[in-house]
Write an enzyme that holds these catalytic residues in place. Structure first.
Site, short mmCIF file in Angstrom:
data_model
loop_
_atom_site.label_atom_id
_atom_site.label_comp_id
_atom_site.label_asym_id
_atom_site.label_seq_id
_atom_site.Cartn_x
_atom_site.Cartn_y
_atom_site.Cartn_z
N ASP D 19 -2.90 9.91 -0.68
CA ASP D 19 -1.59 9.47 -1.17
C ASP D 19 -1.59 7.95 -1.21
O ASP D 19 -2.62 7.31 -0.95
CB ASP D 19 -0.46 10.04 -0.31
N GLN D 20 -0.45 7.35 -1.53
CA GLN D 20 -0.46 5.90 -1.74
C GLN D 20 -0.60 5.11 -0.44
O GLN D 20 -0.72 3.90 -0.49
CB GLN D 20 0.79 5.46 -2.50
#
Lengths: 156, 156, 156, 156
Positions: D19-20
């Site tokens: 994910d980010q």
């Protein structure tokens, strides 16, 4: 046809990849394409992690999939990946997903990518990361170009 | 153009939908397309659950996506869906994903479907489930057909 | 019990969230928990995107789930979220997932989080982002603390 | 400790699993647990597909995870799985996820399961599928029971 013209990975279908239709949920094949090209890049001599660490990204600009037969839970599936088009600013990966057990072709598709910097601005790969450019070009020569030529012969 | 020609849903981008590039992972848009057509079918008068309960499935046979701009975490995004092609045996949904906040078009695409029974054998929708056939045809008339006509006018 | 003691979101189960057992794949509920706490934080006055932009992350250190009944495709489900424990360095969110249509409790669970900087090093929230600290503390007072007290009364 | 007391799988972290935050999204580890127990069951002599085809399901009733260190994109990770508790009506799998490259323990956890028929009604495994019961019991004896004994010794 020379079977070394594409790169292959094999794995089993996971439970969480199925849906209530009893087959693999259609969006998951796009993930499998990614796994295929990741290993192609690795076999070409780089890991995609190294590519990103050197400041080059390959975001997807287009994707297409044709669903011929469904994969099912616990099937061993094989993703065949090759570089179908290649230039200094973009490339196209092509894919076939097979079920080796019975030789069924399940899904075909393509993803198009541009080379960018970490801010998603386009770059020329031959200038930004010439070593990777050469390796992917060699991969294209041995793989995608050969497959295309074979296709043209088939049609002749 | 009549803004009622497509069906829309809006939702926020979830954290788990991003990847380490800091944007939405490209395979997730294919899920969003599914959410869009699910609500179109519901607004046409059926839930897709009811459709399946009556023995009709709409497996995807082809999908294509064009990525123009990335969606980011917590963005409100809007999926616009319409029926672009329609017959007794198949239909094509078309999609546009927008970010209403700044009016940016993020992704466009299409998914093609055939009508099948629960064993994934093709059926004619007008025979198998005539009520749904009529509603989707009406939806096609008001939506996809009108959008197509508008496109042709734009080009004329 | 005061129904404002938790924050709620409602949404429909998506097709891709089911598996071939015909119910929601068990890992997806952990995503739903995330959606629940995201909206709680937003209702407390911050978006989690803003929190991250100010240099504070809330990585998960522990998670637990109890599966009571399965959610099914197209069900409307409700996630109720509250802050169950709170300090300057960590917090615990608690969750209940219900199906409002028939009042069934489907899943309960908790996730524990620490406050960190972008390099995942622990920070004290009251020093790093006092405004958020105050809001989450207020949220804890109105929600989790009250629910806990109610539970103790129930047992008395 | 006898290293054959657990079953292991190894694989690389995929891009779509990040994910980010730049690490693996926390819900994905619950998928990895599933892959671990699937291979344990296979090595015990059955595929889980065969188990389901014989009318026995193992739905998850509880899951817990402790996150110690994050896995990152392209890491080779190893899931170690063993049966920690076992009876005629339920079993508990325990898991450790390691990064072999540097010997880091990343995540630990457990999932509890009951044996059910396809309608999710509880069954006794020794009656419904005695062959699988015997094999899982043997797996428990060689794995989980031994690890538990070793733990008790460590504490003595």
């Amino acid at each position: 046809m020379d079977t070394t013209s594409w790169r292959t990975i094999q794995f089993r279908v996971r439970y969480g990849e199925t849906d209530q239709m009893g087959v693999v949920y259609h969006a998951n094949y796009l993930n499998w394409f990614e796994w295929g090209r990741t290993e192609l890049i690795r076999e070409a001599g780089f890991s995609y992690r190294q590519v990103e660490e050197r400041g080059v990204l390959l975001p997807v600009t287009d994707a297409s999939l044709t669903y011929k037969r469904p994969a099912r839970y616990d099937d061993v599936v094989e993703v065949r990946t090759w570089i179908d088009q290649f230039s200094t600013v973009r490339l196209v990966f092509a894919y076939e997903i097979h079920r080796p057990e019975d030789g069924t072709l399940l899904v075909t598709g393509q993803t198009s990518h541009v080379f960018t910097d970490p801010n998603l601005r386009p770059v020329r790969l031959d200038r930004q990361l010439p070593e990777l450019y050469e390796r992917l070009r060699a991969e294209y020569e041995r793989g995608g170009k050969r497959l295309r030529a074979a296709h043209l012969e088939d049609r002749a």
